[in-house]
Design an enzyme around this catalytic site. Structure first.
Site, short mmCIF file in Angstrom:
data_model
loop_
_atom_site.label_atom_id
_atom_site.label_comp_id
_atom_site.label_asym_id
_atom_site.label_seq_id
_atom_site.Cartn_x
_atom_site.Cartn_y
_atom_site.Cartn_z
N ALA A 64 6.79 -3.96 17.79
CA ALA A 64 5.91 -3.15 17.63
C ALA A 64 4.90 -3.65 16.42
CB ALA A 64 6.17 -1.67 17.26
N ALA A 65 3.38 -3.47 16.52
CA ALA A 65 2.72 -3.95 15.63
C ALA A 65 1.67 -2.82 15.02
CB ALA A 65 1.77 -4.95 16.04
N ALA A 66 1.81 -2.55 13.75
CA ALA A 66 1.17 -1.18 13.10
C ALA A 66 0.21 -1.77 12.34
CB ALA A 66 2.21 -0.34 12.65
N LEU B 234 -0.09 -1.19 9.03
CA LEU B 234 0.65 -1.71 7.56
C LEU B 234 1.65 -2.74 7.75
CD1 LEU B 234 0.44 1.74 6.01
CD2 LEU B 234 -1.53 0.01 5.95
N GLY B 235 2.31 -2.69 8.88
CA GLY B 235 3.38 -3.58 8.79
C GLY B 235 3.60 -3.77 10.46
N LYS C 93 11.65 -4.09 9.68
CA LYS C 93 10.18 -3.77 9.41
C LYS C 93 9.68 -4.45 8.22
CE LYS C 93 8.77 0.39 9.42
NZ LYS C 93 8.34 2.03 9.24
N ASP D 172 4.87 12.14 11.28
CA ASP D 172 4.15 11.46 12.11
C ASP D 172 4.71 11.15 13.59
OD1 ASP D 172 2.29 9.39 12.89
OD2 ASP D 172 3.29 7.49 11.97
#
Length: 338
Positions: free
Chosen positions: A136-138, A140-141, A164, A299
């Site tokens: 997973a690419a978000a 902020l990180g 993470k 969230d």
């Protein structure tokens, strides 16, 4: 942040980001002034301006989405934040921005590994294997699957985990982008339709507070452990374990609990799970968090909620037992006691 201690290349990078944000929103504000304050008041032309407003909103939202994907960081987070503000923004804008959750570009593993090494040293000290492609690419990180070193010599891998790690230079990006957006928010408050519907500086302050909280992985680890205590007596809720011996403000390692995404209704049904029962269990969990504990997961998007089917089951469709898994505890809400 004291910019006098930053290298010249970093200052140029921040200046460029600041200018791009101001330039984009300046053009947007001028568009609003021209079409909604001037043209809309002219007979005949005003009708055309009102009729084309939804299409113009979609075009500007699409332009912002492209800018956000290119710049990353705060701009993607802002787009995701705005996509949920149906109380403030037109539907054509929020619909256009919803896709940002799946458009975050990944950072190469070499850059992520560098941050890990700066905080904890060589990953090989902790992990038998790390997948260099992120799961997973978000904004902020990003997260990578990994396996801890085995506890027994006859095993190749240890426990499966998720690492993470924050994106490179993310704190500088957040500071720069928020400074530019603060100027934009003050200018927007001069526009009466926006001023009547929302307090832009207050919304930005709320947004900024959430961002800085999400950048504190040590705080997120504490949140996860608090949720584990809250749901300790509920056998239908799973909170992933935190590995505190591999924890810094920028690196967080959690138990890997990947399974069916809660939003994948077809998969739930195929596994014999009743989606209505999932909703009821989820609602009970939030009732406990909000009304009993005053501390809740803030969230709950599809990427942060999973459903784990029981392994052994024989029964009619829709009767399979399951457990709900919460992940990502950077964004939480707390209700003060009266």
């Amino acid at each position: 942040m004291d910019t006098t201690t930053l290298p010249k290349s970093s200052l140029l990078f921040q200046s460029s980001r600041y200018r791009r944000i101001i330039t984009f929103f300046s053009a947007l504000i001028m568009h609003i002034i021209w079409w909604d304050l001037l043209i809309s008041r002219i007979p005949i032309l005003g009708y055309s301006a009102r009729r084309t407003r939804p299409a113009r909103h979609r075009r500007w939202a699409a332009r912002f989405r492209l800018l956000a994907v290119e710049m990353g960081g705060v701009m993607i987070k802002l787009g995701q934040f705005l996509s949920s503000r149906v109380d403030v923004l037109p539907k054509e804008i929020t619909d256009e921005l919803k896709g940002l959750q799946d458009e975050v570009p990944a950072v190469p593993w070499t850059e992520i590994e560098r941050i890990f090494q700066e905080d904890l040293g060589n990953p090989a000290q902790y992990f038998a294997h790390v997948e260099t492609k992120p799961v997973a690419a978000a904004s902020l990180g990003q997260a990578h699957r990994a396996w801890l070193l085995p506890k027994n010599e006859d095993e190749a891998y240890g426990d499966p985990v998720i690492i993470k790690v924050q994106r490179p230079n993310i704190e500088q990006m957040v500071s720069t982008d928020l400074a530019a957006l603060a100027l934009v928010a003050r200018v927007l408050m001069r526009y009466p339709p926006i001023r009547r519907r929302a307090d832009a500086p207050a919304l930005l302050e709320e947004f900024a507070g959430t961002l800085w909280e999400e950048l504190d992985y040590e705080s997120e680890a504490g949140n996860a452990e608090r949720f584990a205590r809250i749901h300790a007596d509920n056998q239908r809720i799973i909170i992933p374990a935190v590995y505190r011996d591999i924890l810094t403000n920028r690196v967080l390692v959690l138990e890997n609990v990947e399974t069916i995404k809660m939003a994948d209704v077809a998969a739930l049904i195929n596994h014999g799970i009743d989606p209505k029962e999932v909703a009821e269990v989820m609602l009970d969990a939030y009732f406990k968090q909000v009304f009993e504990e005053g501390f809740f997961h803030a969230d709950p998007h599809p990427g942060n909620l999973f459903v784990l089917p029981e392994e052994s089951w024989e029964g009619a469709p829709g009767t399979r037992p399951f457990k709900i898994i919460f992940v990502d505890f950077g964004m939480v809400g707390e209700i003060p006691s009266l």
